[in-house]
Design an enzyme around this catalytic site. Structure first.
Site, PDB file in Angstrom:
ATOM      1  N   HIS A 101       0.847  -1.192   0.000  1.00 14.40           N
ATOM      2  CA  HIS A 101       0.000   0.000   0.000  1.00 14.40           C
ATOM      3  C   HIS A 101       0.882   1.242   0.000  1.00 14.40           C
ATOM      4  O   HIS A 101       1.793   1.372   0.824  1.00 14.40           O
ATOM      5  CB  HIS A 101      -0.898   0.014   1.235  1.00 14.40           C
ATOM      6  CG  HIS A 101      -1.710   1.259   1.370  1.00 14.40           C
ATOM      7  ND1 HIS A 101      -2.717   1.589   0.490  1.00 14.40           N
ATOM      8  CD2 HIS A 101      -1.649   2.273   2.271  1.00 14.40           C
ATOM      9  CE1 HIS A 101      -3.247   2.745   0.846  1.00 14.40           C
ATOM     10  NE2 HIS A 101      -2.620   3.187   1.923  1.00 14.40           N
TER      11      HIS A 101
ATOM     12  N   LYS B  85      -0.371  11.082   1.395  1.00 11.06           N
ATOM     13  CA  LYS B  85       0.497  10.456   0.390  1.00 11.06           C
ATOM     14  C   LYS B  85       0.090  10.863  -1.023  1.00 11.06           C
ATOM     15  O   LYS B  85       0.944  11.187  -1.852  1.00 11.06           O
ATOM     16  CB  LYS B  85       0.453   8.931   0.528  1.00 11.06           C
ATOM     17  CG  LYS B  85       0.997   8.396   1.835  1.00 11.06           C
ATOM     18  CD  LYS B  85       1.072   6.887   1.826  1.00 11.06           C
ATOM     19  CE  LYS B  85      -0.287   6.236   1.717  1.00 11.06           C
ATOM     20  NZ  LYS B  85      -1.161   6.513   2.888  1.00 11.06           N
TER      21      LYS B  85
ATOM     22  N   ASP C 287      -1.958   3.487  -4.568  1.00 13.88           N
ATOM     23  CA  ASP C 287      -2.748   2.655  -3.666  1.00 13.88           C
ATOM     24  C   ASP C 287      -2.213   1.230  -3.563  1.00 13.88           C
ATOM     25  O   ASP C 287      -1.758   0.812  -2.501  1.00 13.88           O
ATOM     26  CB  ASP C 287      -4.219   2.644  -4.085  1.00 13.88           C
ATOM     27  CG  ASP C 287      -5.090   2.021  -3.014  1.00 13.88           C
ATOM     28  OD1 ASP C 287      -4.831   2.280  -1.818  1.00 13.88           O
ATOM     29  OD2 ASP C 287      -6.021   1.273  -3.353  1.00 13.88           O
TER      30      ASP C 287
ATOM     31  N   ARG D 109      19.046  13.697  15.156  1.00 11.51           N
ATOM     32  CA  ARG D 109      19.367  14.544  14.007  1.00 11.51           C
ATOM     33  C   ARG D 109      20.658  14.150  13.311  1.00 11.51           C
ATOM     34  O   ARG D 109      20.904  14.572  12.182  1.00 11.51           O
ATOM     35  CB  ARG D 109      19.462  16.008  14.450  1.00 11.51           C
ATOM     36  CG  ARG D 109      18.160  16.559  15.017  1.00 11.51           C
ATOM     37  CD  ARG D 109      18.291  18.041  15.286  1.00 11.51           C
ATOM     38  NE  ARG D 109      17.046  18.609  15.788  1.00 11.51           N
ATOM     39  CZ  ARG D 109      16.853  19.902  16.009  1.00 11.51           C
ATOM     40  NH1 ARG D 109      17.855  20.755  15.773  1.00 11.51           N
ATOM     41  NH2 ARG D 109      15.691  20.344  16.460  1.00 11.51           N
TER      42      ARG D 109
END
Length: 320
Positions: A141, A162, A180, A248
């Protein structure tokens, strides 16, 4: 195990390989499939009595050998040739089909095809075709895009944006492959190829806008039929606490395993004010640099360590 019918093989390669039916039409539904102890490349080969291939190819040498057989021995040799695991015979090089071979294929429902192409080329094309068609597959997906010629799979929970991100990237000149349901095929030991099902091809679903035909809106160059998967970008919802705990200066390389193939992955926090399209492009550019042996984080840490050593030496050499 994945398999295809002789009929599909014929339909997919009829014009490319100049295939024609000679006998055994009733065996068109015979299956050609991967065996557990044999690779895909072993499915096709020249005439072999010892280890029969599922697709037996008769070339110049094999045709000459069959022609030399005495009529009394021919039936016995054909019996050895058509092993139960054999699905198809192809006579290549534009050679004539012997009546004995034609009759045997007809009686035993063995598809017999002819081709004007040379047998080595014929086998090479069929091996590549079967390797792609019978590849192990999985469905993921997400949205699969071509970004700077890199196959990028964007994943994440529903509602993170998305599709909107994909639309933004397409508007910036990148291309859509699948939305999808992304079909992934392992076409090599360390290679995954992403494709889109025919039903969903060209379409992108965006909440509030519905189904968009990307090819019609942005043109032919906005769509790609397939791409090698090289990078996975996973979107995660982030709050202030998550952003504070984020490392980071991480130099760890994250990967995700799909069909036993490790694919480089990057996690992008989704928060208010972050331009995800720019971040995805930057992640892809950084990935390309890493392929060339350049790691920005490692370079910064090395420069930092060098500066610390220089400061320490200057401090030691400073007179009291």
């Amino acid at each position: 195990m994945p398999s295809i019918s002789v009929r599909r093989l014929f339909d997919d390669n009829q014009y490319k390989l100049q295939l024609a039916w000679a006998a055994g039409n009733s065996g068109a539904d015979n299956r050609i499939g991967v065996e557990a102890d044999k690779p895909v490349l072993a499915l096709v080969g020249h005439l072999n009595f010892i280890h029969p291939n599922q697709i037996q190819v008769v070339g110049l040498a094999e045709s000459e050998y069959l022609n030399r057989l005495e009529s009394g021995e021919t039936g016995y040799q054909f019996g050895n040739l058509f092993d139960i695991s054999m699905s198809l015979v192809i006579v290549a090089n534009g050679l004539p089909v012997s009546p004995g071979l034609r009759d045997y294929c007809h009686k035993n429902d063995i598809p017999l095809l002819t081709s004007k192409l040379e047998s080595p080329y014929l086998m090479d094309v069929l091996r590549i075709y079967l390797q792609r068609t019978l590849a192990a597959s999985s469905v993921k997906h997400g949205v699969f895009l071509d970004v700077f010629e890199i196959g990028v799979l964007i994943t994440g929970h529903s509602g993170l944006g998305k599709s909107e991100l994909a639309l933004e990237l397409i508007s910036r000149g990148h291309s859509l492959i699948a939305d999808d349901a992304v079909e992934l095929f392992r076409i090599g030991p360390e290679t995954l190829e992403g494709r889109c099902s025919p039903m969903l091809r060209d379409f992108l679903e965006v909440r509030g806008l519905g189904i968009l035909n990307i090819r019609h809106i942005f043109g032919e160059t906005s769509i790609r039929p397939k791409k090698i998967l090289q990078l996975i970008i996973n979107l995660v919802e982030a709050d202030d606490e998550y952003m504070k705990q984020l490392d980071r200066l991480s130099i760890r390389t994250e990967t995700e395993s799909i069909l036993n193939v490790n694919v480089r992955s990057v996690t992008l926090p989704v928060a208010v004010g972050r331009n995800l399209a720019v971040l995805v492009e930057a992640a892809v550019r950084n990935y390309i640099l890493q392929l060339r042996g350049k790691d920005s984080t490692r370079e910064f840490l090395e420069r930092h360590q060098t500066q610390l050593k220089e400061n320490e030496q200057n401090h030691e050499n400073r007179p009291d």
